[in-house]
Design an enzyme around this catalytic site. Sequence first.
Site, PDB file in Angstrom:
ATOM      1  N   GLU A 286       0.831  -1.209   0.000  1.00 52.10           N
ATOM      2  CA  GLU A 286       0.000   0.000   0.000  1.00 52.10           C
ATOM      3  C   GLU A 286       0.867   1.261   0.000  1.00 52.10           C
ATOM      4  OE1 GLU A 286      -3.469   1.941   2.895  1.00 52.10           O
ATOM      5  OE2 GLU A 286      -1.982   0.563   3.709  1.00 52.10           O
TER       6      GLU A 286
ATOM      7  N   LYS B 112      -9.439   2.087  -2.785  1.00 56.87           N
ATOM      8  CA  LYS B 112      -9.917   1.679  -1.465  1.00 56.87           C
ATOM      9  C   LYS B 112     -11.235   2.389  -1.162  1.00 56.87           C
ATOM     10  CE  LYS B 112      -8.307   1.326   3.336  1.00 56.87           C
ATOM     11  NZ  LYS B 112      -7.203   1.630   4.270  1.00 56.87           N
TER      12      LYS B 112
ATOM     13  N   CYS C  98      -5.306  -2.753   3.131  1.00 56.62           N
ATOM     14  CA  CYS C  98      -5.092  -2.546   4.568  1.00 56.62           C
ATOM     15  C   CYS C  98      -6.331  -2.855   5.396  1.00 56.62           C
ATOM     16  CB  CYS C  98      -4.587  -1.117   4.793  1.00 56.62           C
ATOM     17  SG  CYS C  98      -3.947  -0.822   6.471  1.00 56.62           S
TER      18      CYS C  98
END
Length: 506
Positions: free
Chosen positions: A275, A331, A386
């Site tokens: 990430e 995301k 994440c």
Amino acid sequence: MTTPPHLPRRRPSLLRLLPDFGLGLIAALGLAPFNVWGASVIALAVLLWRLSRAQPHTVFWHALAAGFGWFGLAMSWIIDPFLVEPEVYGWMAPFALFFMALGGALFWALPAWIATRGSLGWRAQAVAIAIALVVSDWLRGWIFTGLPWAQIGQIWIGTPIAQSAAWIGATGLSFLTLLMAVLPTLLARPSEAIKASRFVPGTIASIMLIGAVWAAGMARLAAPLPADHQTIIRVVQPNAEQRLKWDPEWSGIFFRRLLDISAEPGSRDLVIWPETAVNFLLEDASDLLPVMSQAADAPLIMGIQRREGSRYYNSLVTLNAGASLGPVYDKFHLVPFGEYIPWGDMMAKIGISAFAAQEGHGYSPGTGPRVIQLGQNIPDFQPLICYEAIFPQHLRAVDDRPGWLLQATNDAWFGKFSGPYQHLEQAQLRAIEAGLPLIRAANTGVSAVIDARGDIRVSLGMSQQGKIDAQLPAALPETFWIRWGNAPILLLTAILGAAIAIRRRT
């Protein structure tokens, strides 16, 4: 059970609540990095017995103290993001831990208080509280955008009992745990004296239940897995320390490290970076894309920030051969106050911005879960950036079943003690629930290749730099949990709750 008229309706003294706080602390030892699941079961059993004997008007305080101990230890890593820039945010760290633990404790105290409204016997009170905690564990994954971290059932990750998640999910593991913990009280012999012998029948039943579920898990682990795919995946872990990651001088060093590790000799069909692996925006990277593609010498999936107009996204971008851009995933489940701030425009005017977002004052959410197709003999996959990997419901939100899961993460925010290891274990749990292998690319660790039963095939530990070259493990058939989700467990808790409510009225 009614409160005698002479009994004052006030909070118990802190001294009387101290044992509950201690039991919460001990129970949290079942979570990473301690993983002492036996301590959790025993502490929860003692806690449920204590709550079963408490007056309804004091249950709230006893459960609050226990929850404060549980979440205080389990979520202690929350102070680490504030210590990346201690001169700016360090003063917030103790307040963050206090209010995080208190907020989590309310998810124990309020359900326990609701469960004990009205007249109940002490056995029924223990069962009602256990049921309420199961429902609360499930609700924490949804309320206020959700935070299903430190669920009670997560104490079993890494043991054969975790295999039950393929049928009953994380919520079901919490149900099993609280069932094991309530049996000693439920089956206790009536007695005015507190004697250990009165708990023997329930303790034996609890041990038998643990043994039965453990054996079932061992049987699942002993079954053969399908042959691995021939696809070789290279996971790159640059070990970019968070406090240096955005420094202009160090960011160049970390970028060169990504290139050098990617270019190391060895066969690979896909290269994965973690990430926000680089400190520049995708829109500013046109001159560097060929360099990155050449170093990877294979399709590259990289974590990078990107901009569309005034909006910024935390993204995974595919770079194909010839440096052409492939699928992009943004995301969508963002961290409140970490990646975006509610009322962010107003907060920005007084200098408050999200910690993780380096561009603008927070990220915009993507469109939602999706399955990405790369072709070139690489099975389709579902990306999780994440925080998204702690939400099991996202695995059931895609129309087409992927062949594997990809988690790209930057756990450098969360220190080196407990946060990264708890995050890793939740990734293992997602693999079990879905029956899918999971590839984990972490900036500072722990990167790992996890098979479809949650076993870690190979990993790179915290604060290490290097790579993993591994064949992609194969998927198992679709699990019962993927088909049905938490509906069976929630239905069971509803039936038990209704039975207690009916008993209360009769």
